[in-house]
Design an enzyme around this catalytic site. Structure first.
Site, PDB file in Angstrom:
ATOM      1  N   ARG A   1       0.839  -1.206   0.000  1.00  0.00           N
ATOM      2  CA  ARG A   1       0.000   0.000   0.000  1.00  0.00           C
ATOM      3  C   ARG A   1       0.873   1.254   0.000  1.00  0.00           C
ATOM      4  NH1 ARG A   1      -2.391  -3.803   3.539  1.00  0.00           N
ATOM      5  NH2 ARG A   1      -4.504  -4.403   2.923  1.00  0.00           N
TER       6      ARG A   1
ATOM      7  N   ASP B   1      -9.686  -4.811   8.287  1.00  0.00           N
ATOM      8  CA  ASP B   1      -8.783  -5.817   8.867  1.00  0.00           C
ATOM      9  C   ASP B   1      -9.416  -6.439  10.116  1.00  0.00           C
ATOM     10  OD1 ASP B   1      -5.913  -4.557   7.556  1.00  0.00           O
ATOM     11  OD2 ASP B   1      -7.619  -3.232   7.883  1.00  0.00           O
TER      12      ASP B   1
ATOM     13  N   ARG C   1     -11.830  -8.950   8.989  1.00  0.00           N
ATOM     14  CA  ARG C   1     -11.128 -10.169   8.552  1.00  0.00           C
ATOM     15  C   ARG C   1     -10.702 -10.992   9.773  1.00  0.00           C
ATOM     16  NH1 ARG C   1      -7.798  -6.801   3.940  1.00  0.00           N
ATOM     17  NH2 ARG C   1      -9.168  -7.332   2.201  1.00  0.00           N
TER      18      ARG C   1
ATOM     19  N   HIS D   1      -3.269   0.443   8.536  1.00  0.00           N
ATOM     20  CA  HIS D   1      -3.933  -0.516   7.645  1.00  0.00           C
ATOM     21  C   HIS D   1      -2.854  -0.934   6.652  1.00  0.00           C
ATOM     22  CE1 HIS D   1      -6.602  -2.350   4.753  1.00  0.00           C
ATOM     23  NE2 HIS D   1      -6.348  -1.429   3.845  1.00  0.00           N
TER      24      HIS D   1
HETATM   25  P1  NAD Z   1      -9.682   1.541  -9.374  1.00  0.00           P
HETATM   26  O1  NAD Z   1      -8.490   1.756 -10.232  1.00  0.00           O
HETATM   27  O2  NAD Z   1     -10.679   0.512  -9.783  1.00  0.00           O
HETATM   28  O3  NAD Z   1     -10.464   2.919  -9.164  1.00  0.00           O
HETATM   29  C1  NAD Z   1      -9.850   4.121  -8.921  1.00  0.00           C
HETATM   30  C2  NAD Z   1     -10.703   5.183  -9.582  1.00  0.00           C
HETATM   31  O4  NAD Z   1     -10.163   6.456  -9.249  1.00  0.00           O
HETATM   32  C3  NAD Z   1     -10.738   5.086 -11.119  1.00  0.00           C
HETATM   33  O5  NAD Z   1     -12.079   5.000 -11.562  1.00  0.00           O
HETATM   34  C4  NAD Z   1     -10.045   6.373 -11.556  1.00  0.00           C
HETATM   35  O6  NAD Z   1     -10.562   6.890 -12.777  1.00  0.00           O
HETATM   36  C5  NAD Z   1     -10.337   7.286 -10.383  1.00  0.00           C
HETATM   37  N1  NAD Z   1      -9.420   8.422 -10.306  1.00  0.00           N
HETATM   38  C6  NAD Z   1      -8.087   8.450 -10.465  1.00  0.00           C
HETATM   39  N2  NAD Z   1      -7.611   9.711 -10.317  1.00  0.00           N
HETATM   40  C7  NAD Z   1      -8.676  10.483 -10.041  1.00  0.00           C
HETATM   41  C8  NAD Z   1      -8.835  11.862  -9.788  1.00  0.00           C
HETATM   42  N3  NAD Z   1      -7.799  12.702  -9.770  1.00  0.00           N
HETATM   43  N4  NAD Z   1     -10.073  12.330  -9.543  1.00  0.00           N
HETATM   44  C9  NAD Z   1     -11.144  11.505  -9.550  1.00  0.00           C
HETATM   45  N5  NAD Z   1     -11.053  10.173  -9.794  1.00  0.00           N
HETATM   46  C10 NAD Z   1      -9.833   9.673 -10.038  1.00  0.00           C
HETATM   47  O7  NAD Z   1      -9.109   1.222  -7.916  1.00  0.00           O
HETATM   48  P2  NAD Z   1      -9.928   0.544  -6.717  1.00  0.00           P
HETATM   49  O8  NAD Z   1      -9.687  -0.927  -6.729  1.00  0.00           O
HETATM   50  O9  NAD Z   1     -11.311   1.071  -6.700  1.00  0.00           O
HETATM   51  O10 NAD Z   1      -9.115   1.118  -5.466  1.00  0.00           O
HETATM   52  C11 NAD Z   1      -9.214   2.473  -5.098  1.00  0.00           C
HETATM   53  C12 NAD Z   1      -8.342   2.713  -3.878  1.00  0.00           C
HETATM   54  O11 NAD Z   1      -8.925   2.056  -2.749  1.00  0.00           O
HETATM   55  C13 NAD Z   1      -6.928   2.167  -4.012  1.00  0.00           C
HETATM   56  O12 NAD Z   1      -6.007   3.088  -3.463  1.00  0.00           O
HETATM   57  C14 NAD Z   1      -6.966   0.910  -3.190  1.00  0.00           C
HETATM   58  O13 NAD Z   1      -5.696   0.518  -2.717  1.00  0.00           O
HETATM   59  C15 NAD Z   1      -7.896   1.351  -2.080  1.00  0.00           C
HETATM   60  N6  NAD Z   1      -8.449   0.292  -1.245  1.00  0.00           N
HETATM   61  C16 NAD Z   1      -8.563   0.583   0.073  1.00  0.00           C
HETATM   62  C17 NAD Z   1      -9.039  -0.381   0.953  1.00  0.00           C
HETATM   63  C18 NAD Z   1      -9.143  -0.035   2.408  1.00  0.00           C
HETATM   64  O14 NAD Z   1      -9.446  -0.906   3.246  1.00  0.00           O
HETATM   65  N7  NAD Z   1      -8.892   1.198   2.789  1.00  0.00           N
HETATM   66  C19 NAD Z   1      -9.436  -1.637   0.469  1.00  0.00           C
HETATM   67  C20 NAD Z   1      -9.344  -1.874  -0.899  1.00  0.00           C
HETATM   68  C21 NAD Z   1      -8.830  -0.908  -1.760  1.00  0.00           C
END
Ligand code: NAD
Length: 316
Positions: free
Chosen positions: A91, A151, A154, A178
């Site tokens: 991450r 987490d 999980r 996280h």
């Molecule tokens: P993804 O690539 O499917 O989606 C990201 C989206 O963000 C895309 O649709 C993209 O077009 C958009 N984007 C990018 N730059 C942008 C901007 N400047 N303005 C507006 N939109 C923008 O990715 P995802 O699988 O949906 O993951 C998103 C984030 O969530 C990642 O950083 C991932 O690691 C995180 N995540 C967090 C957790 C958690 O527990 N916190 C769990 C899973 C994923």
């Protein structure tokens, strides 16, 4: 704010996580208006169309693709925009890319809304929660990261499955980052009021130490394992975010391991990470400073310090 005034939620970033979160919120009955914003307007538009076609099956929610001006009037703005982990990536590897994206997103949001709760989901979530706190100028209670709510789920699932007990009757927390330095707070874990030691004394079905180690590793490495198999994780995190939204909108005073700014609790300051926290309509109502054992406290400090090292390099 008066009872039942929480209605509008904006999700910035309509990728796997954002769109699945929108789906969980749409079917939750908790909100009446949902805006999806994404730099890829077509993607957001497609998600909105797909969601809207399910409307006859849920309580009415107005869902539309928006621009930042549509953040106005939102009670909660969820940020799930940015890069996600690729196989083998941590991450933390995402930090520079996503911190830059956040600088532009957060400054846009606050132009139109400086009263909402900002709920950060993008990784590395603790660092980006801190970045959001700094850039937004919002009070600390109004900037929350989804932290280790996922987490912790999980952990409860895996421990519940191991002992053969409903996961809802397993109480325990994953605290800290996280990510790779997260800590299993075994000293706070209980099954029907029994500590893990008390439960294991009566059970004797496994090697307790080894089981603890395996469960912790499975929790910590869950995202890597899922990403290796299907490229992204989104169902459970979306449910975790829905749960946080529920605690806020229903003013529940629920204890959740959200990420927020620590100010001396556990001897830690000036960093965002997760510890058991009371969440209600104010966002963070209070961070609980619970006695954990010495080794857990040391590990939590280590987790905080590793996050601080990364923040130092960000120039915020
Ligand atoms: P993804 O690539 O499917 O989606 C990201 C989206 O963000 C895309 O649709 C993209 O077009 C958009 N984007 C990018 N730059 C942008 C901007 N400047 N303005 C507006 N939109 C923008 O990715 P995802 O699988 O949906 O993951 C998103 C984030 O969530 C990642 O950083 C991932 O690691 C995180 N995540 C967090 C957790 C958690 O527990 N916190 C769990 C899973 C994923």
């Amino acid at each position: 704010m008066a009872e039942n005034t929480f209605k509008k939620v904006t999700v910035v970033g309509a990728g796997f996580v954002g769109s699945t979160t929108a789906y969980t919120l749409m079917i939750s009955g908790l909100i009446s208006e949902l805006v999806l914003i994404d730099i890829n307007e077509q993607k957001a538009e497609g998600e909105v169309m797909d969601l809207n076609h399910g409307m006859p099956f849920v309580r009415p929610v107005k869902i539309f693709r928006g621009d930042y001006k549509d953040c106005a009037g939102s009670d909660i703005v969820i940020i799930s925009a940015g890069a996600n982990q690729k196989p083998e990536e941590t991450r933390i590897d995402l930090v520079h890319k996503n911190a830059a994206i956040f600088k532009s997103i957060v400054s846009e949001i606050v132009k139109y809304n400086n009263e909402c709760i900002l709920l950060v989901v993008t990784n590395p979530v603790d660092i980006l929660t801190y970045v959001t706190y700094k850039i937004s100028g919002f009070p600390k209670n109004k900037v929350i990261g989804s932290g280790t709510v996922l987490d912790t789920a999980r952990f409860r699932f895996l421990l519940g499955r191991h002992v053969g007990i409903d996961t809802r009757n397993i109480h325990g927390y994953i605290i800290g980052e996280h990510g790779d330095t997260e800590v299993a707070a075994w000293s706070l874990t209980n099954i029907a009021g029994m500590t893990v030691e008390e439960y294991c004394e009566k059970c004797h079905k496994c090697d307790e130490g080894l089981t603890r180690k395996n469960i912790y590793h499975e929790v910590k490495n869950a995202a890597y394992e899922i990403i290796k198999r299907k490229g992204a994780t989104y169902y459970a995190v979306a449910l975790a975010v829905r749960r946080i939204v529920e605690a806020i909108t229903r003013d529940e005073n629920s204890i959740l391991t959200v990420s927020s700014l620590l100010e001396g609790q556990y001897g830690i300051s000036d960093v965002c990470l997760s510890v058991p926290t009371i969440v209600n309509r104010n966002g963070v109502e209070r961070i609980l400073d619970i006695p954990i054992n010495d080794s857990e406290r040391q590990l939590l400090l280590k987790s905080a310090n590793s996050l601080k090292e990364i923040i130092k390099d960000l120039n915020i």
